[in-house]
Each structure stands twice: as structure tokens, then as C-alpha cells.
Design a protein around this motif. Structure first.
Motif, PDB file in Angstrom:
ATOM      1  N   PRO A 100       0.803  -1.222   0.000  1.00  0.00           N
ATOM      2  CA  PRO A 100       0.000   0.000   0.000  1.00  0.00           C
ATOM      3  C   PRO A 100       0.835   1.271   0.000  1.00  0.00           C
ATOM      4  O   PRO A 100       0.433   2.284  -0.575  1.00  0.00           O
ATOM      5  N   LEU A 246      -7.508   4.281   0.875  1.00  0.00           N
ATOM      6  CA  LEU A 246      -7.754   2.927   0.394  1.00  0.00           C
ATOM      7  C   LEU A 246      -9.103   2.406   0.857  1.00  0.00           C
ATOM      8  O   LEU A 246      -9.733   1.601   0.165  1.00  0.00           O
ATOM      9  N   THR A 349      -4.660  -4.706   0.431  1.00  0.00           N
ATOM     10  CA  THR A 349      -4.265  -3.343   0.797  1.00  0.00           C
ATOM     11  C   THR A 349      -4.447  -3.058   2.285  1.00  0.00           C
ATOM     12  O   THR A 349      -4.383  -1.904   2.718  1.00  0.00           O
TER      13      THR A 349
END
Length: 449
Positions: A100, A246, A349
Motif C-alpha cells: 500500500p 484505500l 491493501t
């Protein structure tokens, strides 16, 4: 010049937008709730949940049942998809090996229609009319983008050619820009300013639709009013460091996958088609596959449009078995399922569970009965948000977790953009012709002709 184009047509405002609308370089992703632990779930369990026969696959016998219809029109999730393409583009793999911290966003985190304008007539001349560079180039009949001899779209974002609906909305935006160019010229705007004024006018009206029509339908007017008055509690980006959370990109803003109907009618009285493979893009639309946008958006003077599918955590068969021209070659059959891809993406993620986010923002988490099953360690955030919409939003809008993430991010990005109307002129309102009390998507469709 008359007040038709309001502040965006004035020389002073034009110069302010030009000064503020500068490239920001490579954008990044980050976590909206960095203090929460990532949810770790067995990838095999995620793939089984998203594949045929899993909890995310809709029952084919429920197709076109009236109870499956939501309140809002069927076009809104496709409008939401264009917004996603405008602010985020992640080129990393579906699952596995994703860092990430290393992810980079190929889009500026701004609602500035970069997906249609790209680098403008100078940087992307293939998108514009050589004989009139202030206007977009379209197909000969005006119903498609131009294409090369192999049928590949000459388009600001290739993802907008993935299916007929995103393509039709993209083409409508091109027509709207070209119409604004004609309008500005008819009001004797100096030619060197015509393109920028048309672009800024379209962008600000698009931003207005996002704030005043799209978001209230999706998250509720009260939450939008709160965001406009008080700002976000968890996402307050600085203009120099705006990023895409995210939790938004890989969970909350993938809500629209759960709103896709089992089949769509393209014209009044016409046959119905599933989204995939029948309406898949990446090539010129078939002559019998042209869309009347009033079939998916409510337009004054026309019969009500088809409705979106209710949010219930399940996706139609057309999304559980995506065609290879959409997914590319995959290493596992389950990777053809959009539900599996969404679940795996959240795991790769490092997203927290839906229950953890609910507790952090101060709302009661969904119960096991509401979720329909117990997940070890917590529910994947994407699926939690869809089930929350079913149980706390009557299947019509996002619940408190999903709604807050989406509202805080979209309004936060507009506040962080020094060229947006919320930054430059918060009291601005559209003055393009509107059939109702204020400018909306149906007026944009009318402007596009």
C-alpha cells in the motif's frame, strides 16, 4: 455577457482558476483510519465468497423481480463509476504482492474531468478536432468517440470504454463541452479563452451535480449538509498532500458493483441485455446497442427510467463471470468474479474490518443476523458496506460507515482542490438552464443534446 455562465465566465475568475489548476505530480494512496489493524482473512475464503454459489452471487431466479429495484435510477452507479475514473487509477495487480505504501495514483485526486480532457488540445491533440481544437473530436455520427483502425478508442480514459453506459456518459460530456464552446462564441468570448472557459464551466457544473444531486441520493442530504458545514472528521486533506484513502478506493466506493441490474433496456420497448458480455466495450458499439440516456436517468417529460438494483451484498451473474476482454488473462477462475476481486483487493491493501470502522466512528456495528453470516475476525469492509446499505439504508443508500467514507472523501477532495468551486467560490450556483429548481444530471443530458 449575460449571467448565463455566472462566475466561471468572468475574466477575474478565469485567471484564478488557471493559476490554481496546476499539475500536482504523482498522487498517492493512504489509509483513512491508520490506527485500525488490517483484517487478515484466508484468500481462499474470499474467493469462495465471491465466486458462483458464494454469498456475493445473486440468485438468478430473482432477476427483474420488482422487489430487486431500488428507489434511484439505474444510471447513478455509472455516473459514480465515472467519478471514480476521474480521481483514481491504480495499475497494480488484483491480489497478492501489493505494498500500500508503494501504490501510486495515475490520476490527480481532483474532480476536474481529467478523464475526458487529459492534457488538453496541446498535450492530447488526438482527442480534439484538428479544424477546431477548442472542441472534442467525435465519431462521424456523433454517437461514439473516434477510434483507430483496430477499433481502439481515442479517449481520455480507456476505462470509460469498458461498457456501453460509461461510454455513453463520456460521449455526453464531450457533447456538453462542445455545446458550451458554441454558446461562448455566440456571446463573443475571445477565442483564446473559449476552451478554458468551456472546460471550467463544465467542471464546475459536474462538481455541483456530485455535491447536490449524486451524494444526497447516495448518502443522504443530512450527511452532505454536515460535511459542507463542518468538514470531515477523518479525512481533511491539504491541497499539497491530497490523497485517495484505500478504504474509499478499495471498499466504500465499490458500492456501485452491488447496484448493477441483471439486465438493461437501451431504448423504450426494446429488449433487455445483461451488462456483460452483451454491453461490453473496447470496440465500436453495435448499431443496435445505442443507449437512450433517458432509459437510465429520470428526464422531465419522459417516462421514469429503469431503477438501480437494491444494495444487498449480492452481484448479478454478469459481474460474477466477467469476460476475458475486461479482466485479461487470470490465474484463477474466481478472479473473473468482480466480487472476488473486490474482496481480495481489500485484503491485499490492509483494510480494517467493517465492524472496527463502525466502532471508531461511533455507530453500532451490524449484528450477525444482519450480516447473514459470521466472518472470522470481522467482515471485509467492502461486503460490510453493502450489507450495511441493505440493513441501515433500505437498499437505497449507503449506511453510516459507507456513507461517511464516501462523503468525507469526495467533499474533502473538492475542498482541497484550489480550482474547485467549493474552494474558489463556495457561494456559486449554476446558471445554465435547468428544468427544475437547480441544475442536475437531466439538464446535463439536455445540454449534450
Amino acid at each position: 455577457m449575460p449571467e448565463l455562465l455566472a462566475a466561471v465566465a468572468r475574466d477575474q475568475c478565469l485567471s484564478r482558476v488557471r493559476a490554481a489548476d496546476r499539475p500536482i505530480g504523482a498522487a498517492r494512496y493512504g489509509h483513512m483510519f491508520p490506527g485500525l489493524e488490517p483484517l487478515v482473512t484466508d484468500p481462499g475464503l474470499l474467493m469462495r465468497a465471491g465466486d458462483n454459489g458464494g454469498v456475493c452471487a445473486a440468485d438468478p431466479s430473482a432477476c427483474e423481480c420488482p422487489a430487486d429495484d431500488a428507489t434511484e435510477a439505474a444510471g447513478w452507479p455509472f455516473f459514480g463509476q465515472l467519478v471514480a475514473h476521474d480521481i483514481t487509477a491504480d495499475r497494480s495487480p488484483v491480489a497478492g504482492g501489493v505494498d500500500p505504501e508503494a501504490l501510486r495514483n495515475a490520476r490527480a485526486p481532483r474532480l476536474n474531468l481529467e478523464m475526458i480532457y487529459a492534457d488538453g488540445p496541446i498535450g492530447a491533440p488526438y482527442l480534439f478536432d484538428l479544424d477546431d481544437p477548442a472542441k472534442f473530436l467525435l465519431s462521424r455520427d456523433g454517437g461514439d468517440v473516434p477510434r483507430n483502425r483496430q477499433g481502439v478508442a481515442l479517449i481520455g480514459d480507456p476505462r470509460n470504454d469498458v461498457h456501453l453506459f460509461s461510454l455513453a456518459l463520456h460521449v455526453a460530456l464531450l457533447h456538453a463541452h462542445n455545446g458550451l464552446v458554441d454558446l461562448l462564441r455566440s456571446n463573443d468570448v475571445p477565442e483564446p479563452d473559449v476552451f478554458d472557459r468551456a472546460r471550467i464551466t463544465l467542471i464546475w457544473h459536474y462538481q455541483w451535480i456530485v455535491v447536490h444531486e449524486f451524494l444526497p441520493r447516495l448518502v443522504g442530504g443530512a450527511l452532505v449538509d454536515e460535511m459542507l458545514a463542518e468538514g470531515g472528521r477523518f479525512f481533511t486533506p491539504h491541497p499539497a498532500g491530497a490523497y485517495i484513502p484505500l478504504e474509499f478506493a478499495d471498499a466504500a466506493y465499490r458500492y456501485g458493483h452491488g447496484q448493477i441490474r441483471h439486465a438493461y433496456r437501451l431504448v423504450a420497448g426494446g429488449p433487455q441485455f445483461p451488462l456483460f458480455p452483451d454491453l461490453a466495450g473496447f470496440g465500436p458499439p453495435a448499431p443496435d446497442r445505442r443507449l437512450d440516456l433517458s432509459q437510465i436517468f429520470d428526464v422531465p417529460g419522459r417516462p421514469p427510467a429503469q431503477r438501480a438494483k437494491r444494495l444487498d451484498g449480492r452481484l448479478p451473474a454478469s459481474l460474477i463471470g466477467l469476460p476475458e476482454r475486461v479482466t485479461g488473462a487470470v490465474s484463477a477462475a474466481a478472479h473473473r468474479s468482480l466480487a472476488s476481486r473486490d474482496l481480495l483487493r481489500g485484503g491485499s491493501t490492509g483494510l480494517p474490518s467493517g465492524e472496527a470502522v463502525a466502532e471508531l466512528i461511533g455507530v453500532a456495528p451490524l449484528t450477525p443476523d444482519e450480516l447473514g453470516q459470521a466472518w472470522p475476525g470481522g467482515t471485509p469492509l467492502w461486503l460490510y458496506i453493502l450489507k450495511e446499505a441493505e440493513c441501515r439504508g433500505a437498499g437505497d443508500r449507503l449506511g453510516p460507515v459507507g456513507g461517511r467514507i464516501v462523503a468525507e472523501v469526495l467533499i474533502g477532495l473538492l475542498r482541497a482542490d484550489p480550482a474547485s468551486y467549493l474552494s474558489l467560490d463556495p457561494g456559486w450556483s449554476p446558471s445554465l438552464p435547468a428544468a427544475g429548481a437547480t441544475f442536475g444530471i437531466s439538464d446535463l443530458i439536455t445540454l449534450a443534446g
